[in-house]
Design a protein around this motif. Sequence first.
Motif, PDB file in Angstrom:
ATOM      1  N   PHE A  63      55.132  51.698  66.470  1.00  0.00           N
ATOM      2  CA  PHE A  63      54.910  51.248  65.236  1.00  0.00           C
ATOM      3  C   PHE A  63      54.209  49.259  64.646  1.00  0.00           C
ATOM      4  N   ILE A  64      54.601  48.324  65.771  1.00  0.00           N
ATOM      5  CA  ILE A  64      53.992  47.188  65.724  1.00  0.00           C
ATOM      6  C   ILE A  64      52.445  47.112  65.070  1.00  0.00           C
ATOM      7  N   LYS A  65      51.815  47.239  66.347  1.00  0.00           N
ATOM      8  CA  LYS A  65      50.429  48.011  65.780  1.00  0.00           C
ATOM      9  C   LYS A  65      49.806  47.918  64.612  1.00  0.00           C
ATOM     10  N   ASP A  66      50.264  49.056  64.115  1.00  0.00           N
ATOM     11  CA  ASP A  66      50.789  49.734  63.104  1.00  0.00           C
ATOM     12  C   ASP A  66      50.549  48.722  61.349  1.00  0.00           C
ATOM     13  N   ALA A  67      51.876  48.505  62.069  1.00  0.00           N
ATOM     14  CA  ALA A  67      52.480  47.102  60.915  1.00  0.00           C
ATOM     15  C   ALA A  67      51.588  45.839  61.304  1.00  0.00           C
ATOM     16  N   GLU A  68      50.795  45.546  61.678  1.00  0.00           N
ATOM     17  CA  GLU A  68      50.487  44.199  62.438  1.00  0.00           C
ATOM     18  C   GLU A  68      48.728  44.149  61.240  1.00  0.00           C
ATOM     19  N   HIS A  69      48.597  45.728  61.188  1.00  0.00           N
ATOM     20  CA  HIS A  69      46.816  46.033  60.837  1.00  0.00           C
ATOM     21  C   HIS A  69      47.225  45.934  59.506  1.00  0.00           C
ATOM     22  N   MET A  70      48.112  46.437  59.007  1.00  0.00           N
ATOM     23  CA  MET A  70      48.356  46.790  57.800  1.00  0.00           C
ATOM     24  C   MET A  70      48.071  45.898  57.031  1.00  0.00           C
ATOM     25  N   LEU A  71      49.824  44.761  57.312  1.00  0.00           N
ATOM     26  CA  LEU A  71      49.441  43.747  56.804  1.00  0.00           C
ATOM     27  C   LEU A  71      48.088  42.502  56.813  1.00  0.00           C
ATOM     28  N   GLN A  72      47.217  42.721  57.719  1.00  0.00           N
ATOM     29  CA  GLN A  72      45.684  42.642  57.590  1.00  0.00           C
ATOM     30  C   GLN A  72      45.166  42.959  57.364  1.00  0.00           C
ATOM     31  N   TYR A  73      45.296  44.115  56.780  1.00  0.00           N
ATOM     32  CA  TYR A  73      44.143  45.097  56.272  1.00  0.00           C
ATOM     33  C   TYR A  73      44.989  44.753  54.139  1.00  0.00           C
ATOM     34  N   PHE A  74      46.035  44.393  54.312  1.00  0.00           N
ATOM     35  CA  PHE A  74      47.052  43.741  52.400  1.00  0.00           C
ATOM     36  C   PHE A  74      46.029  42.962  52.373  1.00  0.00           C
ATOM     37  N   GLN A  75      46.628  41.475  53.635  1.00  0.00           N
ATOM     38  CA  GLN A  75      45.591  40.345  53.185  1.00  0.00           C
ATOM     39  C   GLN A  75      44.076  40.608  52.361  1.00  0.00           C
ATOM     40  N   GLU A  76      43.246  41.106  53.719  1.00  0.00           N
ATOM     41  CA  GLU A  76      41.723  41.494  52.891  1.00  0.00           C
ATOM     42  C   GLU A  76      41.978  42.110  52.038  1.00  0.00           C
ATOM     43  N   SER A  77      42.483  43.379  51.610  1.00  0.00           N
ATOM     44  CA  SER A  77      42.730  43.534  50.066  1.00  0.00           C
ATOM     45  C   SER A  77      43.052  42.572  48.848  1.00  0.00           C
ATOM     46  N   LEU A  78      43.669  41.432  49.232  1.00  0.00           N
ATOM     47  CA  LEU A  78      43.912  40.953  48.205  1.00  0.00           C
ATOM     48  C   LEU A  78      42.568  39.713  47.699  1.00  0.00           C
ATOM     49  N   ILE A  79      42.354  39.317  48.792  1.00  0.00           N
ATOM     50  CA  ILE A  79      41.197  38.195  48.959  1.00  0.00           C
ATOM     51  C   ILE A  79      40.013  39.169  48.647  1.00  0.00           C
ATOM     52  N   ARG A  80      39.421  40.153  48.992  1.00  0.00           N
ATOM     53  CA  ARG A  80      38.090  40.870  47.927  1.00  0.00           C
ATOM     54  C   ARG A  80      38.953  41.267  46.570  1.00  0.00           C
ATOM     55  N   MET A  81      40.357  41.144  46.417  1.00  0.00           N
ATOM     56  CA  MET A  81      40.489  41.691  44.766  1.00  0.00           C
ATOM     57  C   MET A  81      39.906  40.253  43.852  1.00  0.00           C
ATOM     58  N   HIS A  82      40.603  38.953  44.932  1.00  0.00           N
ATOM     59  CA  HIS A  82      40.777  38.010  43.923  1.00  0.00           C
ATOM     60  C   HIS A  82      39.056  37.727  43.492  1.00  0.00           C
ATOM     61  N   GLN A  83      38.020  37.908  45.080  1.00  0.00           N
ATOM     62  CA  GLN A  83      37.287  36.790  44.865  1.00  0.00           C
ATOM     63  C   GLN A  83      36.014  38.328  43.595  1.00  0.00           C
ATOM     64  N   SER A  84      36.251  39.844  43.707  1.00  0.00           N
ATOM     65  CA  SER A  84      36.299  40.088  42.674  1.00  0.00           C
ATOM     66  C   SER A  84      36.717  39.770  41.362  1.00  0.00           C
ATOM     67  N   ALA A  85      37.950  39.405  40.442  1.00  0.00           N
ATOM     68  CA  ALA A  85      38.088  39.413  39.636  1.00  0.00           C
ATOM     69  C   ALA A  85      36.950  37.560  39.492  1.00  0.00           C
ATOM     70  N   GLN A  86      37.246  37.140  40.212  1.00  0.00           N
ATOM     71  CA  GLN A  86      36.251  35.591  39.794  1.00  0.00           C
ATOM     72  C   GLN A  86      35.173  35.579  39.854  1.00  0.00           C
ATOM     73  N   ALA A  87      34.686  36.444  39.979  1.00  0.00           N
ATOM     74  CA  ALA A  87      33.253  37.063  39.962  1.00  0.00           C
ATOM     75  C   ALA A  87      33.004  37.480  38.591  1.00  0.00           C
ATOM     76  N   ASN A  88      33.988  37.618  37.717  1.00  0.00           N
ATOM     77  CA  ASN A  88      33.887  38.671  36.911  1.00  0.00           C
ATOM     78  C   ASN A  88      34.949  37.320  35.683  1.00  0.00           C
ATOM     79  N   ARG A  89      35.128  36.238  35.757  1.00  0.00           N
ATOM     80  CA  ARG A  89      35.944  35.546  35.285  1.00  0.00           C
ATOM     81  C   ARG A  89      34.834  34.570  34.265  1.00  0.00           C
TER      82      ARG A  89
END
Length: 302
Positions: A63-89
Amino acid sequence: MIEQLKTFVQVADSGSFSKAAEKLFISSTAVMKQMNLLEKQAGVPLFIRTNHGVSLTKAGTAFIKDAEHMLQYFQESLIRMHQSAQANRHIVRVGTSMLNPCKVLIDLWNGISDLYPQFGINIVHFEDDAHTLPTTYRMIGQSLDIIAGPFLTDNLKDYYRVLELGSYRVCFAVSRQHKLASRKTLCVEDLYGERLAVVNGGNSAVIHDIRDFLKMKHPQIRIKDVPRLYDLDVFNRCEESNTVMLTLEAWADIHPSLVTIPSDLDFTVPYGLIYPLHPSKEVGQFLEIIKEMQGNVLPKVE
C-alpha cells in the motif's frame, strides 16, 4: 483520509509512532488513532507492532507506494485548482497614501472577502504632493481602479464617480509646543488671537462654509487662506510656524509633531471611494458588492 495517508507514510518512514508524531507536530495518541482507523477502513493490518517500533506488513508494503502516489496526485491537484482559481481572479487596484488611506475599504472588504474569492485587492502606494496629486487622480481607470479618501474637491463628480461611505469630523491640529496642545477638545473661542490655516485648493464647499462661518461669526480668529491641496508639506509648515490648522480626524497620526484635537465645529467632510466614470465590468461588480453593504445599488455595468 488525506491526513491519514500523510501519517501512514510518515510512520512507515520513521518506524515509530512517537517519532512520526514529533515530525507531524501531533501527539502519539493521535497518530495511533489515525492508524487504527486506517487499518479498520482497509480491513487488513498495515503494521507489525513491537516494543522496538513498527514495521510494515506485506499489505502495508503493497500500500505504501500507492499512498505516496495518492498524496502526490492530491498536491498536484491542489496546485492545478489554485492556478485555475487565480486565472479567473479579478484584481482591483486600490490607491493609498497617508492622506488617502485605503484602510476604510480594506476593513470593509476583509469582513466579506471569503464570500467573493474571485476578487483580490492590490494596494498601490502614491505620494501626497499638491503638485502631482492631480496627475495621480488621472491614473484612476488606468493604473489605478479606486482611490479611497475624503472628498475635498467638489468638481470630482465632473470627472469621476464617487461612492460615499461616511464622513470625517473636522478638527484642529497644533504643534506639540503650542499652548493649546494639552487640550482634549477645542472650542472656536479658544482660537481667538490665533492664526488658523484653512487649506482649500480643492475648492471644497464644506471648507468654504467653515471659512465663511468663522470669518462672519468669529472675526477674532486670523484666517490664513492656503489655496492648495492638502499634502505633507502643509502639515510641516503649520508645525514650523506654530499655526493652527483645520484638519480631519482621519489625519490624527499624520505628523508626529502635531496634535489633532476634536473641535466643536458642526461640520463634517464626506469620504469614500473615487472610481472611473466608466469602470471595467469587474471593478463595477466589485463596487456593487461594496455598495450593497451600504444599502444601495450601483448602476449595472454593461
